[in-house]
Enzyme design. Structure first.
Site, short mmCIF file in Angstrom:
data_model
loop_
_atom_site.label_atom_id
_atom_site.label_comp_id
_atom_site.label_asym_id
_atom_site.label_seq_id
_atom_site.Cartn_x
_atom_site.Cartn_y
_atom_site.Cartn_z
N LYS A 53 0.84 -1.21 0.00
CA LYS A 53 0.00 0.00 0.00
C LYS A 53 0.87 1.25 0.00
O LYS A 53 0.61 2.21 -0.72
CB LYS A 53 -0.94 -0.02 1.22
CG LYS A 53 -2.05 -1.05 1.06
CD LYS A 53 -2.79 -1.39 2.33
CE LYS A 53 -3.74 -2.58 2.06
NZ LYS A 53 -4.38 -3.12 3.24
N GLN A 97 -4.99 -1.89 9.28
CA GLN A 97 -4.77 -3.22 8.72
C GLN A 97 -5.36 -4.28 9.64
O GLN A 97 -5.03 -4.33 10.83
CB GLN A 97 -3.25 -3.43 8.52
CG GLN A 97 -2.91 -4.72 7.80
CD GLN A 97 -3.42 -4.75 6.35
OE1 GLN A 97 -3.27 -3.80 5.61
NE2 GLN A 97 -4.02 -5.87 5.96
N ASP A 120 -11.50 2.04 3.51
CA ASP A 120 -11.75 0.60 3.44
C ASP A 120 -13.24 0.32 3.23
O ASP A 120 -13.62 -0.78 2.85
CB ASP A 120 -11.30 -0.07 4.76
CG ASP A 120 -10.25 -1.14 4.52
OD1 ASP A 120 -10.02 -1.50 3.36
OD2 ASP A 120 -9.68 -1.62 5.51
#
Ligand code: NDP
Length: 284
Positions: A53, A97, A120
């Protein structure tokens, strides 16, 4: 017959090419999209994902911050960091994460992220907006699935889409997105009776089960589009999807491989969400 391969790597590269230009234009207007990623602990796979990322941000000319926190960090410490990032203008997207260490309540963490920075797409308000059709940041893997289908020249409207899997991060949002694209959608899961029969009715079959090679050609209607979200590590060390690629491709019209199908799209859609959030934050 052998199916056309939907090349996720190539489609992802095409989209990233478009985004490089978009980021350059935004920067000329004084806007640099910024993504903050929070990694708690030392999970090996998570470290790899976070590294990818960070790299993607740099390649696109975006601003990136990675916050690596010790595995024994408290929930309060993570919440305090989210609060800081929620109020930091240089950050347009915040991603925590997952999975988090067990002593941290995942839901409390996701709920704390500001909805307009929820790149997300897992915040309950983002999910609600998706369901009622309001503007929202879309969950990355499901959005990647839709993009792969569209960029393969397949019309979704009017098709019968069958989604196997009903998780909150893949199955349910994919189904909602397909519905939004005017497919007729059936959702299957571990308690579905006659899975084979239902799957075989699909013009578009999305497989997100989490079991290597669970679906073979018997489940596939001739000419169907098969999108395999699964990522499973075999004992041999190789990656396999939830669909048996060699078997399904003899019947399908289009099929995504694993690796190189849905996988590369997830980070690309994360970058897209960060750009969208940056534009919105700046009234664009
Ligand atoms: P989950 O384990 O959360 O959900 C699996 C779903 O599949 C459940 O709804 C379950 O049903 C259903 N299921 C399990 N076994 C069967 C079966 N035999 N027949 C029909 N349905 C079944 O997994 P995720 O949704 O998180 O992930 C799915 C796959 O996608 C995994 O391989 C994962 O690694 C991969 N993945 C890939 C991503 C990417 O970037 N490409 C991102 C996220 C996930 P029930 O609800 O009844 O238990």
């Amino acid at each position: 017959m052998s199916a056309l391969i939907i090349d996720g790597k190539q489609i992802s590269a095409d989209i990233r090419g478009e985004m490089v230009n978009e980021v350059a234009e935004l920067k000329q207007k004084g806007v640099t999209p910024g993504l903050a990623v929070i990694l708690v602990g030392e999970d090996a796979a998570s470290k790899v994902y976070v590294g990818s990322k960070e790299k993607a941000c740099v390649q696109l000319g975006m601003y990136s911050e990675v916050h690596r926190m010790a595995a024994d960090s408290s929930e309060e410490q993570v919440l305090a960091l989210i609060d800081k990032l929620n109020n930091q203008d240089s950050i347009n997207g915040i991603l925590v994460q997952l999975p988090l260490p067990k002593h941290i309540n995942e839901k409390a963490i996701i709920d704390a992220i500001r909805v307009d920075k929820d790149v997300d797409g897992f915040h309950p308000e983002s999910v609600g907006n998706l369901v009622i059709g309001d503007d929202s940041l879309l969950p990355c893997t499901p959005a990647g699935v839709i993009e792969l289908i569209k960029r393969s020249g397949v019309d979704i409207a009017g098709k019968h889409a069958v989604v196997i899997g009903r998780s909150n991060i893949v199955g349910k949002p994919v189904a909602m997105l397909l519905l939004r694209e005017n497919a007729t959608v059936t959702i299957c899961h571990s308690r579905t009776a006659n899975l084979e029969e239902i799957a075989k009715q699909a013009d578009i079959l999305v497989v997100a089960i989490g079991r290597a090679n669970a679906i073979d050609s018997k489940f596939v209607k001739p000419g169907a589009v098969v999108v395999d979200v699964g990522i499973n590590r075999l004992d041999t060390g190789k990656l396999a999807g939830d669909a048996n690629f060699e078997s399904c491709k003899t019947v399908a019209g289009h099929i995504t491989p694993v690796p190189g199908g849905v996988g590369p799209m997830t980070i690309t859609m994360l970058m897209k969400n960060t750009i969208t959030a940056a534009k919105k934050a700046n009234g664009m």
